[in-house]
Design a protein around this motif. Structure first.
Motif, PDB file in Angstrom:
ATOM      1  N   LEU A  67      23.781  91.643  68.069  1.00 52.82           N
ATOM      2  CA  LEU A  67      23.980  92.011  69.463  1.00 52.82           C
ATOM      3  C   LEU A  67      25.225  92.871  69.569  1.00 52.82           C
ATOM      4  CD1 LEU A  67      22.742  88.914  69.445  1.00 52.82           C
ATOM      5  CD2 LEU A  67      23.119  89.113  71.894  1.00 52.82           C
ATOM      6  N   CYS A 223      14.303  85.566  74.505  1.00 54.98           N
ATOM      7  CA  CYS A 223      15.610  86.112  74.873  1.00 54.98           C
ATOM      8  C   CYS A 223      15.501  87.622  75.073  1.00 54.98           C
ATOM      9  CB  CYS A 223      16.634  85.814  73.782  1.00 54.98           C
ATOM     10  SG  CYS A 223      16.906  84.054  73.494  1.00 54.98           S
ATOM     11  N   HIS A 224      16.362  88.121  75.935  1.00 55.12           N
ATOM     12  CA  HIS A 224      16.337  89.551  76.272  1.00 55.12           C
ATOM     13  C   HIS A 224      17.758  90.092  76.222  1.00 55.12           C
ATOM     14  CE1 HIS A 224      12.339  88.515  77.737  1.00 55.12           C
ATOM     15  NE2 HIS A 224      12.913  87.547  78.421  1.00 55.12           N
ATOM     16  N   ASP A 225      17.879  91.327  75.763  1.00 58.27           N
ATOM     17  CA  ASP A 225      19.193  91.959  75.656  1.00 58.27           C
ATOM     18  C   ASP A 225      19.065  93.431  76.001  1.00 58.27           C
ATOM     19  OD1 ASP A 225      21.960  92.202  74.920  1.00 58.27           O
ATOM     20  OD2 ASP A 225      21.313  93.108  73.041  1.00 58.27           O
ATOM     21  N   SER A 257      23.664  83.159  72.415  1.00 60.85           N
ATOM     22  CA  SER A 257      24.279  84.472  72.235  1.00 60.85           C
ATOM     23  C   SER A 257      23.748  85.479  73.251  1.00 60.85           C
ATOM     24  CB  SER A 257      24.020  84.987  70.812  1.00 60.85           C
ATOM     25  OG  SER A 257      24.672  84.166  69.861  1.00 60.85           O
ATOM     26  N   TYR A 258      22.570  85.217  73.783  1.00 60.70           N
ATOM     27  CA  TYR A 258      21.946  86.103  74.769  1.00 60.70           C
ATOM     28  C   TYR A 258      22.153  85.611  76.197  1.00 60.70           C
ATOM     29  CZ  TYR A 258      19.386  88.214  70.864  1.00 60.70           C
ATOM     30  OH  TYR A 258      19.054  88.862  69.699  1.00 60.70           O
ATOM     31  N   GLN A 260      23.440  84.419  79.737  1.00 62.26           N
ATOM     32  CA  GLN A 260      24.522  84.771  80.657  1.00 62.26           C
ATOM     33  C   GLN A 260      24.597  83.730  81.767  1.00 62.26           C
ATOM     34  OE1 GLN A 260      26.621  87.266  80.240  1.00 62.26           O
ATOM     35  NE2 GLN A 260      25.586  88.291  78.539  1.00 62.26           N
ATOM     36  N   ARG A 352      31.135  86.326  70.838  1.00 64.52           N
ATOM     37  CA  ARG A 352      30.376  87.501  71.283  1.00 64.52           C
ATOM     38  C   ARG A 352      31.333  88.488  71.934  1.00 64.52           C
ATOM     39  NH1 ARG A 352      26.212  85.698  75.529  1.00 64.52           N
ATOM     40  NH2 ARG A 352      27.942  85.974  76.966  1.00 64.52           N
TER      41      ARG A 352
END
Length: 410
Positions: A67, A223-225, A257-258, A260, A352
């Motif tokens: 990421l 998960c989305h980034d 990690s993804y 929020q 991160r």
């Protein structure tokens, strides 16, 4: 203040994975290198990694498993120093290893083997190791020399490699030094946050989650980034564990990690299974089975009881209509939970965010506008998945910076 060890080509701050790799590479390339670290021993984070056996790389490592605000940044360093390169080093030092899961390589004996290997590599490059040196101040003079003041004296060199890591696991001595130095030298920052960390929940959720503490189940978490053309989507299929504070386990650590703040997690409790078809099949084969019995064929008993209580119409435990089973299948396949937060840097495996990659050269990790300043490893806004990826980034980024220092001297 006493001037120590003059005549260095580079000062490396941090005797961790990235710092030791950078120092060894530069030293063996002919540069005169000194490593400074406030800890009494080198590689403390390496020693506790992988349950003490160090998941030292992942053979599948590529930019897609990291990421970053710039998902392409890691490509150059990762391509120039690959997992095969590090494995060759491990084999050259005759360290026994094994593949625990697809691509994940571990030491057979102990993570100490990796630290000892890196120290031998540094010794081969005549690297000067100065441990138990508390850093007091770092500056750059008008002649382009870096001046590092410690409680044991002052060091000077035209190149400075910052490899002091992020904020994760402060009990091992993690500090915000790398971030502080980035700001001091005018480098941009991507807001740091704990990553690869358990998630916590509010009191209302914990009221029903606590009875499930200790329960483990394999799940899939989507998960989305990023956004637009930069958007990436990935689903992690692995174990999830209910704890007394929320959720943990490999799938949750990956998702953290993804994640929020304010976002919901969407959890598939039956990854790879058509839940609706399976429940209807169970009903056909066992028409008198109640909801708990049916769910227990798909889920651990305690979790089956929870969903029977929360999803079935009150008092209706048997003879369930197909529509109810279909609705339940939808819940099991896309269970939405709203984490309250994380366990923080105390439990986070990595940090991160960090130094903005827009300020660095992807080829050698040097700051674009500050000659001789290199940022490597966890300090940079490049965060890998669980499974050896972050170590590979440490090796690759450290090697890139060390090679640049050696080439500059030549």
């Amino acid at each position: 203040m006493t001037v120590q060890g003059g005549g260095h080509d580079a000062i490396v701050l941090g005797a961790g994975a990235a710092g030791l790799m950078a120092a060894a590479t530069a030293g063996q390339g002919g540069a005169r290198v000194v490593v400074l670290d406030h800890a009494q021993h080198a590689g403390r984070k390496i020693l506790i990694s992988g349950g003490g056996r160090c998941n030292f790389t992942n053979m599948d490592a590529g930019a897609g498993q990291f990421l970053s605000a710039n998902p392409h940044f890691a490509k150059s360093a990762l391509a120039r120093y690959t997992p095969a390169d590090f494995l060759a080093l491990v084999q050259r030092h005759r360290i026994p290893w094994h593949e625990k899961a697809a691509g994940q390589l571990f030491c057979d004996r102990s993570a100490r083997d990796i630290v000892d290997m890196l120290m031998r590599e540094c010794a081969a490059g005549q690297v000067e190791m100065r441990l138990s040196h508390r850093i007091i101040d770092v500056a750059r003079d008008g002649a382009g020399q870096y001046r590092v003041e410690t409680d044991h004296g002052v060091f000077h060199a035209p190149s400075l490699i910052v490899a002091t890591g992020g904020l994760s696991i402060p009990k091992l001595g993690a500090t915000g030094l790398a971030h502080d130095l980035a700001r001091r030298f005018g480098l941009g920052m991507v807001a740091p946050a704990p990553a690869l960390v358990p998630l916590t929940f509010g009191a209302r959720d914990m009221a029903w989650m606590e009875p499930l503490a200790g329960l483990s189940v394999n799940v899939g978490i989507a998960c989305h980034d990023g956004a637009g053309r930069q958007a990436r989507h990935v689903t992690f299929r692995d174990g999830m564990v209910f704890t007394h504070r929320g959720l943990s386990g490999p799938a949750i650590l990956q998702a953290s990690s993804y994640w929020q703040p304010g976002e919901a997690l969407e959890i598939d409790l039956l990854p790879g299974i058509n839940a609706a078809a399976r429940l209807l099949e169970i009903k056909r084969d066992r028409p008198r089975a109640g909801g708990v019995a049916m769910l227990s064929m798909l889920l651990p008993q305690r979790l089956a009881q929870f969903f029977a209580r929360s999803c079935l119409p009150e008092g209706q435990l048997a003879g369930l209509p197909d529509s109810v089973l279909t609705d339940m299948a939808g819940t099991l396949g896309a269970w939405r939970l709203n984490p309250h937060g994380t366990e923080g840097y105390v439990k986070a495996e990595v940090t991160r965010g960090g130094v903005d990659t827009a300020c660095l050269s992807s080829r050698d990790m040097e700051a674009r506008d500050v000659p001789g300043l290199f940022m490597v490893g966890e300090a940079v806004d490049v965060t890998g998945w669980l499974g050896g990826y972050n170590f590979q980034w440490a090796w690759a980024s450290g090697h890139a910076a060390g090679q640049a220092v050696a080439e500059r001297r030549g």
